[in-house]
Design an enzyme around this catalytic site. Structure first.
Site, short mmCIF file in Angstrom:
data_model
loop_
_atom_site.label_atom_id
_atom_site.label_comp_id
_atom_site.label_asym_id
_atom_site.label_seq_id
_atom_site.Cartn_x
_atom_site.Cartn_y
_atom_site.Cartn_z
CD GLU A 101 -6.86 3.93 4.09
OE1 GLU A 101 -7.61 3.84 3.00
OE2 GLU A 101 -6.11 3.17 4.71
CD GLU A 117 -3.56 -1.20 3.31
OE1 GLU A 117 -4.27 -0.75 2.37
OE2 GLU A 117 -3.07 0.25 4.13
C1 LER Z 1 -2.77 3.54 1.02
O1 LER Z 1 -1.71 4.55 1.40
C2 LER Z 1 -3.08 3.04 1.05
O2 LER Z 1 -3.03 3.31 2.61
C3 LER Z 1 -4.89 2.19 0.87
O3 LER Z 1 -4.90 1.42 2.07
C4 LER Z 1 -5.24 3.33 0.52
O4 LER Z 1 -5.71 2.18 -0.89
MN MN Z 2 -4.58 2.22 4.30
#
Ligand code: LER
Ligand code: MN
Length: 267
Positions: free
Chosen positions: A151, A245
């Site tokens: 990521e 998320e």
């Molecule tokens: C952190 O900013 C994030 O986006 C998470 O998915 C990674 O730990």
């Molecule tokens: Mn993330």
């Protein structure tokens, strides 16, 4: 495309961008009630999760992925630490999470554990360590039948790679083809000139999506235009998860409901 939502089991991440924070049983029940296909879990360690298999079955949920971020948040382990012992421990931690996730047919995510350069390393060294790690862990995950997600994060969280284009360059420099990009729309909103174009450019390298709005609230509660982004994901043939998320604002259930409504409208 399928829907997923985050559950954090990490006490230190209570204020983090995860929707559910009150345990696996609570998170799975609420995810299923809101209509999600899967959950993504942020774990405090790679210890077994004895209740998970039963909860997934009971609620007809899949496991979308497991995040390794607590390796950094809780244990201060980074894959690009200048200290070889700490780097080895960080790699061991990610392997543990890869093993755990694979038990449920899911991949692991490398986000915050990528670390940053300049704290005991030069930029070149840190990038070298990251590539070395991905070259080792990509095949390790492949043996378990899973991809590994990398990521890119925004500039305030890492100085290594911030955009999908940079992510593609890293992936294409590796000896393994088993590392895929995690496109987190929150980070992309800060770093990309055009989010949909970045998705089109990354194409089949995209393996997972953190589906969220400009302000890191649920998709639909900020000023991001998700229409062209979802169209770009369709155009590249993306069939993975759109995973919420996001901050549980104004509350977790509204966050979940809004995300599902946005997904239904656009997908
Ligand atoms: C952190 O900013 C994030 O986006 C998470 O998915 C990674 O730990
Ligand atoms: Mn993330």
């Amino acid at each position: 495309m399928k829907s997923a939502i985050t559950i954090s089991l990490v006490e230190e991440a209570r204020k983090g961008p995860f929707v559910y924070h009150d345990g696996l049983a609570d998170g799975c029940a609420r995810a299923a009630a809101a209509g999600f296909d899967a959950v993504e879990i942020f774990v405090p360690s790679f210890d077994p999760l004895p209740e998970l298999a039963g909860l997934l079955e009971q609620h007809s949920l899949k496991l979308a992925a497991i995040g390794t971020g607590a390796g950094w948040v809780k244990h201060k382990l980074s894959l690009t630490d200048g200290d070889p012992d700490k780097r080895a421990k960080a790699i061991g931690y990610v392997k543990g999470v890869i093993d755990l996730a694979a038990e449920y047919g899911a991949p692991a995510i490398i986000g915050s554990m990528q670390g940053k350069s300049g704290e005991g390393t030069t930029h070149e060294q840190a990038i070298g360590y990251l590539k070395e790690t991905l070259n080792a862990l990509g095949p390790y995950a492949k043996e378990k039948g899973q991809p590994l997600f990398y990521e890119p994060l925004n500039r305030y969280e890492t100085n290594l790679f911030n955009t999908l284009t940079e992510g593609v360059e890293v992936l294409e420099s590796l000896a393994t083809d088993n590392v895929k990009l995690l496109a987190d729309l929150f980070h992309m909103n800060i770093e990309e000139a055009d989010i949909a174009q970045a998705v089109l450019g990354a194409g089949t390298h995209v393996g997972h999506v953190h589906f969220v709005d400009s302000n890191r609230r649920a998709a639909g509660l900020g000023h991001m235009d998700h229409g062209p982004i979802v169209e770009a994901l369709k155009a590249i043939g993306y069939d993975g998860y759109l995973c919420a998320e996001a901050f549980p604002l104004p509350d977790a259930d509204t966050c979940a409901k809004t995300t599902i409504e946005t997904i239904k409208k656009l997908v």
